[in-house]
Scaffold this motif. Structure first.
Motif, mmCIF file in Angstrom:
data_model
loop_
_atom_site.group_PDB
_atom_site.id
_atom_site.type_symbol
_atom_site.label_atom_id
_atom_site.label_comp_id
_atom_site.label_asym_id
_atom_site.label_seq_id
_atom_site.Cartn_x
_atom_site.Cartn_y
_atom_site.Cartn_z
ATOM 1 N N SER A 148 -79.371 -28.574 6.005
ATOM 2 C CA SER A 148 -79.141 -29.486 4.886
ATOM 3 C C SER A 148 -77.744 -29.266 4.338
ATOM 4 N N ASP A 150 -76.968 -28.804 1.348
ATOM 5 C CA ASP A 150 -76.968 -27.841 0.245
ATOM 6 C C ASP A 150 -76.680 -26.423 0.710
ATOM 7 N N SER A 151 -77.022 -26.117 1.964
ATOM 8 C CA SER A 151 -76.901 -24.737 2.434
ATOM 9 C C SER A 151 -75.922 -24.576 3.591
ATOM 10 N N SER A 153 -72.077 -25.740 5.013
ATOM 11 C CA SER A 153 -70.823 -26.439 4.715
ATOM 12 C C SER A 153 -70.414 -27.393 5.828
ATOM 13 N N ALA A 156 -72.450 -30.435 5.092
ATOM 14 C CA ALA A 156 -72.009 -31.039 3.827
ATOM 15 C C ALA A 156 -70.712 -31.820 3.993
ATOM 16 N N ASP A 216 -78.859 -37.908 5.011
ATOM 17 C CA ASP A 216 -77.752 -37.163 5.615
ATOM 18 C C ASP A 216 -77.423 -37.702 6.998
ATOM 19 N N VAL A 309 -74.399 -28.541 -11.275
ATOM 20 C CA VAL A 309 -74.738 -29.481 -10.211
ATOM 21 C C VAL A 309 -75.354 -30.720 -10.839
ATOM 22 N N GLN A 311 -77.033 -34.592 -10.103
ATOM 23 C CA GLN A 311 -77.689 -35.405 -9.099
ATOM 24 C C GLN A 311 -78.015 -36.767 -9.682
#
Length: 362
Positions: A148, A150-151, A153, A156, A216, A309, A311
């Motif tokens: 994901s 979020d975890s 880079s 992301a 994603d 953060v 959202q």
């Protein structure tokens, strides 16, 4: 009469001499340089065809080379993304051969070569599908891994493409196309392969789909489409500048038609990129605003915000702020009565520090 003939001959000789001198003077006059006519560094049309087309007598050898490198590059890139290793992903970019059929598609459009266009475009589509499939299989084989944004880079950086990515892709596509035309620029192709990411976004699509993260996956697919469209449109422009379409019948007309079609594609791609850019800008503004408000509230108690953060989208945001410090905790009553920064929900997480002092004993 003899004298007159001699005079006439003399005049004739003088006239010829002056004409010769005029031609010599004209030929010795330096001409203005032109990038389109620089034959010394130009690659011939036959060599360009040989570099990016596959429909030759050695087609099987070319295809074997393409698929071998593509599969290996996809495996390398997927493992690099899964391990969040930028160096491994860069290595895969250099190995990946997907740039060749994309440039082949572009050159076939410029030349009006229908057979090579269909074959090159087919290779792009099937190659992209193979890269996605490899990422998907890798993800299914690693059920405990969290693929994901979020975890990771590497994920992301490829799921939220923006207009800045489009600008970079256009510039890189231009360099790649110039490298196809000019011998003295060909050495930049490894840099082009790194700058314009083709295989890694496709692997991210597969990994995201294996994790059930369709959002994603669509973002990474949009990045690949952006890069693909940028190479095509800048390639057509570069070929037109170097007068490549003039080498075939009705080339300029075909090139103009292709350019208009690609511009439509570019606009279609630019719309979601613009929307994503605005959303990311708004999100960063909300995070910065919320962080400053929470800092002002927590600072008298010697607590500091570590991360904020936000959202949401379109002025409907929720924010989570993590603050760190040692007891006593900040007083909640000191927070503003209304939620700051036009957010709908604010959550504050406390990371309490416990300080233990050790004294040196004699």
């Amino acid at each position: 009469m003899s004298h007159n003939l001699e005079v006439d001959d003399g005049l004739a000789e003088t006239s010829v001499t002056e004409q010769q001198y005029g031609r010599e003077r004209e030929s010795s006059t330096p001409k203005k340089p032109s990038i389109a006519m620089d034959d010394k560094n130009r690659v011939s049309l036959d060599d360009m065809r040989d570099a990016v087309f596959f429909l030759f007598s050695d087609r099987n050898q070319r295809l074997s080379h393409f698929w071998t490198l593509l599969i290996l590059a996809a495996i390398i890139a997927t493992s690099g993304i899964a391990g969040d290793s930028a160096a491994t992903v860069i290595g895969a970019m250099i190995v990946a051969p997907l740039m060749t059929p994309i440039l082949g598609t572009m050159l076939a459009i410029v030349l009006g070569d229908e057979a090579n266009f269909l074959f090159s475009f087919f290779l792009v589509v099937t190659g992209a599908g193979a890269a996605i499939l490899i990422g998907y299989i890798y993800g299914l084989g690693s059920p405990d891994a969290a693929f994901s944004a979020d975890s990771n880079s590497q994920i992301a950086g490829r799921v939220n493409p923006r207009l800045t990515d489009l600008i970079g892709a256009l510039a890189t596509g231009a360099v790649g196309s110039v490298a196809l035309v000019r011998k003295d620029v060909a050495a930049t192709l490894p840099g082009v392969a790194i700058a314009i990411s083709l295989v890694p976004p496709l692997n991210v699509v597969g990994l995201a789909l294996s994790a059930g993260n369709v959002s994603d996956a669509m973002g990474a697919l949009l990045l690949f489409t952006t890069n693909f469209a940028s190479i095509l449109i800048m390639g057509v422009i570069v070929m037109f500048i170097y007068k490549v379409p003039q080498k075939v019948d009705h080339g300029n007309r075909k090139c103009c038609k292709a350019f208009l079609a690609l511009m439509v594609l570019l606009v279609i791609v630019a719309v979601p990129l613009g929307v994503t850019s605005v959303q990311i800008r708004d999100q960063l503004n909300v995070e910065s605003c919320v962080k400053s408000v929470v800092d002002a509230w927590a600072e008298p108690y010697r607590w500091n915000s570590a991360i904020a953060v936000a959202q949401g989208s379109y002025n409907t945001y929720s924010a989570t702020v993590t603050i760190a410090g040692a007891p006593p905790f900040p007083n909640q009553d000191d927070l503003p009565e209304t939620l700051p920064c036009n957010i709908d929900e604010l959550q504050i997480r406390f990371l309490s520090e416990k300080i233990i002092e050790f004294n040196k004993t004699s």
